[in-house]
Design a protein around this motif. Sequence first.
Motif, short mmCIF file in Angstrom:
data_model
loop_
_atom_site.label_atom_id
_atom_site.label_comp_id
_atom_site.label_asym_id
_atom_site.label_seq_id
_atom_site.Cartn_x
_atom_site.Cartn_y
_atom_site.Cartn_z
N ASN A 76 -0.20 4.18 -2.56
CA ASN A 76 -0.58 5.52 -2.12
C ASN A 76 0.34 6.59 -2.68
OD1 ASN A 76 -2.83 4.75 -0.56
ND2 ASN A 76 -1.52 4.20 1.16
N ARG B 296 -12.55 -5.10 -12.88
CA ARG B 296 -13.97 -5.12 -12.46
C ARG B 296 -14.46 -6.54 -12.23
NH1 ARG B 296 -14.34 -1.00 -16.43
NH2 ARG B 296 -15.02 -2.52 -17.99
N GLU C 266 -7.07 3.42 2.03
CA GLU C 266 -6.68 4.78 1.69
C GLU C 266 -6.91 5.13 0.22
OE1 GLU C 266 -4.67 2.31 2.58
OE2 GLU C 266 -3.35 2.84 4.25
N PHE C 267 -7.18 4.15 -0.60
CA PHE C 267 -7.33 4.42 -2.04
C PHE C 267 -8.54 3.67 -2.59
CE2 PHE C 267 -4.63 0.69 -1.58
CZ PHE C 267 -5.16 -0.20 -2.50
N ASP C 268 -9.05 4.17 -3.69
CA ASP C 268 -10.14 3.52 -4.43
C ASP C 268 -9.56 3.03 -5.75
OD1 ASP C 268 -12.30 2.92 -6.12
OD2 ASP C 268 -13.61 4.35 -5.12
N LYS D 170 -0.88 7.19 -6.16
CA LYS D 170 -2.14 7.93 -6.07
C LYS D 170 -1.88 9.43 -5.90
CE LYS D 170 -5.98 8.81 -2.90
NZ LYS D 170 -6.61 8.45 -1.61
N ARG E 163 0.80 -1.22 0.00
CA ARG E 163 0.00 0.00 0.00
C ARG E 163 0.84 1.28 0.00
NH1 ARG E 163 -2.38 -2.57 4.18
NH2 ARG E 163 -2.28 -0.79 5.60
N LYS F 236 -10.87 0.79 6.23
CA LYS F 236 -10.55 2.17 5.85
C LYS F 236 -9.39 2.17 4.85
CE LYS F 236 -12.00 4.02 10.34
NZ LYS F 236 -11.56 4.77 11.57
N PRO G 65 -10.31 -3.85 -1.32
CA PRO G 65 -11.57 -3.17 -1.01
C PRO G 65 -12.53 -4.01 -0.18
CG PRO G 65 -10.98 -2.78 -3.29
CD PRO G 65 -10.04 -3.84 -2.78
N ALA H 202 -10.79 1.89 -8.37
CA ALA H 202 -11.52 2.26 -9.58
C ALA H 202 -11.45 3.75 -9.89
CB ALA H 202 -12.99 1.84 -9.44
N LYS H 203 -11.14 4.58 -8.89
CA LYS H 203 -11.19 6.03 -9.09
C LYS H 203 -9.84 6.74 -9.01
CE LYS H 203 -15.91 6.44 -7.24
NZ LYS H 203 -16.75 7.06 -6.18
N ASP H 204 -8.89 6.14 -8.30
CA ASP H 204 -7.65 6.85 -8.01
C ASP H 204 -6.51 6.53 -8.96
OD1 ASP H 204 -8.81 8.14 -5.85
OD2 ASP H 204 -8.23 6.59 -4.41
#
Length: 322
Positions: free
Chosen positions: A77, A304, A108-110, A80, A73, A106, A101, A112-114
């Motif tokens: 990060n 996905r 720190e990153f998504d 990201k 991670r 918690k 996920p 699919a989005k980051d």
Amino acid sequence: MNSPLSRWTRRALLSALTCLPLAGIAQSAPPTKILVGFPPGGSADVLARLMAEAMSPALGTVLVENKPGAAGRLAINAVKAAKPDGHTLLLVPSGPMVMFPHVYKKLEFDPAKDFTPVSLIARFQFGIAAGPASSAKNMAEMVALAKTRPDAATYGTAGQGTAPHFLGVMLEQTTGVPFLHVPFQGGAPANTALVGGHVGYKIDVVSETAELHRAGKVRVIAVTGPERDPQVPEVPTLKEQGVDMAITAWFGLYGPAGLPADVAAKIEKAAAAAVRQPGLRDKLVKLGYQPVGSTGAELAAAQRVDLASWRKPIQSTGISLE
């Protein structure tokens, strides 16, 4: 009065001096960095260095930067947070992008989005290796030994919440025998513990223990894919040994979110061209990888699918990490 020659000389010098800053900028263009979330010498590091060398003709200088820790991670990060200019990339196994996920409360990153998916580089499978602390030569012996000696039923991985960690959990569920997970900060430290007899087994990418297996220091007793691995063709799959499991994974190349389309396309093209090189393909196959070199869209689609497929098995374990 100045001569025409001196006036020309001054103009030439002024023109040359005006061009110097531009030349300096071109020469000081930053290298492209591929971040890897595991220590040097592991499978991710080796693959990243092969790709860096093969992509350099198209991208200029490409370097590998290791940022081990937190099951990968730290590197994730860092990418990201990086500027989306194409100079900071991430080579990551599929676990953090499709399993984390469902694991971390918690995160720190998504995934699919980051990040900007660039290319699915290669697919691979895992191996279960026994060290000096275990006498097991196959899965039946591993299960029988774990029933009589629970203290020896320990398995090391490259980190908590990784794919090998959950392979161990699924192995517990399938065989009905408990195993104790021991996480390390990468494959190399886990190998040291395995060879030193500090853990009975190790679950990791086959390439991490193949040479130790050939040297007789450890024994790869099973591979997790639907077919045998070319690195250790004598080792049967889990299914061949009566364990109803077949698990594979992949390595993907990503940039930060917001990577301009033309920049992403250039890196995607360089990655795909690198994987098509016969020399690199041969090296990847020998390391137990199935070379792919996909488009960014194909990587996003694979992510996905696997994100959805891992949800139920992980949630069924009840494991949730901070």
